[in-house]
Write an enzyme that holds these catalytic residues in place. Structure first.
Site, PDB file in Angstrom:
ATOM      1  N   LYS A  72       0.795  -1.233   0.000  1.00  0.00           N
ATOM      2  CA  LYS A  72       0.000   0.000   0.000  1.00  0.00           C
ATOM      3  C   LYS A  72       0.832   1.291   0.000  1.00  0.00           C
ATOM      4  CE  LYS A  72      -4.243  -1.706   2.105  1.00  0.00           C
ATOM      5  NZ  LYS A  72      -5.351  -1.370   3.009  1.00  0.00           N
ATOM      6  N   ASP A 108      -9.963   3.302   1.595  1.00  0.00           N
ATOM      7  CA  ASP A 108     -10.165   2.690   2.924  1.00  0.00           C
ATOM      8  C   ASP A 108     -10.739   3.715   3.900  1.00  0.00           C
ATOM      9  OD1 ASP A 108      -9.161   0.088   2.456  1.00  0.00           O
ATOM     10  OD2 ASP A 108      -7.097   0.764   2.747  1.00  0.00           O
TER      11      ASP A 108
END
Ligand code: ATR
Length: 287
Positions: A72, A108
């Site tokens: 990420k 997210d």
């Protein structure tokens, strides 16, 4: 699943491992429900192959990818553009390709915000107690501060909470406090709190009997959110319900982040309930 044709557009997820990801079932269910000629595939990508995998998006004309652990952060230098929120957080979990130009997004944290708002909880002006100061906490705290909440961050390791608080304070002028995670500090933090968020993995299978907050401290004025979704009802959420608090489970956040990615890739409104049911089914089958 839809018939794959010569026109089928490809999305997917890169990570290592990816076997347990629920994103393929969620997205493929959504494509099928909307009759979209898209498919979503899992790609296990090792760290040393990450750059090649990102170039592969362009080379293979892939529409977009989700990015999961451990890529990420590492993926960022290989992209063409970063959405301002993803740049600020330093975390990308979604890539969208427009004619080979790759933009990195973070869905997210906005997914978490959506999950709260879907339960009628607006963070603006609220006092939020957040447990944890790791990777998941970072996105959540940035989005909450950006939405106007004041924050108390409690972490087992105080220095990490302090570091996160000072990172947030660079961008948002909110009240951010950092404390060691213990009963006395939790009690103090709860005096003013509207929302409690657990961002740690405490309570996740197999340690389902553990909780980051003693149940006796919970009360009916709180809304309690847990990012753990396996089990769906963690001990924290069970005890919160018993205390009369409102609860938001980790699956809603997971599905919302997927829904937001889906919208970037397809330009269509995501069928949230269908994605959630598909994720629930996958979660049950895993047991
Ligand atoms: P993630 O990216 O999933 O957030 P992480 O960056 O390793 O993972 O962060 C894990 C978080 O859970 C940290 O806040 C960690 O606390 P420390 O900073 O003190 O390590 C917290 N955590 C993990 N296990 C814990 C436990 N048993 N009790 C309390 N906090 C715990």
């Amino acid at each position: 699943m839809n018939q794959i044709t010569g026109k089928t557009r490809i999305c997917g997820i890169i990570g290592d491992p990816v076997e347990h990801s629920m994103s393929p079932v969620m997205h493929n269910a959504a494509f099928e429900a909307l009759g979209l000629d898209y498919v979503y595939l899992p790609f296990r990508v090792r760290g040393e192959e990450l750059k090649g995998a990102i170039n592969g998006i362009r080379a293979l004309n892939i529409v977009g990818l989700n990015v999961t652990i451990p890529h990420k952060m590492a993926v960022m230098p290989f992209l063409d553009k970063l959405d301002p929120l993803a740049e600020r957080m330093g975390v990308v979990n979604t890539i969208a390709s427009e004619n080979g130009e790759l933009t990195g997004y973070n869905t997210d944290a906005p997914g978490f915000l959506q999950a709260l708002r879907a339960q009628g909880i607006e963070p603006d002006g609220k006092s939020i107690v957040m447990i944890g100061a790791g990777g998941a906490a970072k996105g959540i705290s940035f989005i909450l501060a950006g939405a106007g909440a004041s924050l108390v961050i409690l972490n087992r390791t105080l220095s990490r909470a302090e570091e996160l608080a000072s990172q947030i304070a660079q961008y948002y002028h909110r009240k951010i406090a950092a404390m060691t995670l213990n009963e006395a500090n939790l009690k103090r933090a709860f005096e003013e709190a509207d929302v409690l968020v657990n961002t740690t993995s405490v309570g996740m299978v197999p340690d389902v009997d553990r909780t980051p907050v003693p149940g006796k401290l919970l009360n009916s004025h709180l809304a309690v959110s847990d990012i753990v979704y396996n089990p769906l009802e963690t001990r924290l959420l069970r005890e919160a319900k018993a205390a009369g608090a409102r609860t938001i489970d980790g699956l809603d956040m997971l599905v919302w982040q997927g829904a937001l990615a889906f919208e970037k890739w397809t330009g269509q409104k995501a069928p949230f309930e269908i994605m959630k049911q598909a994720a629930l089914k996958a979660l049950r089958n895993e047991k």
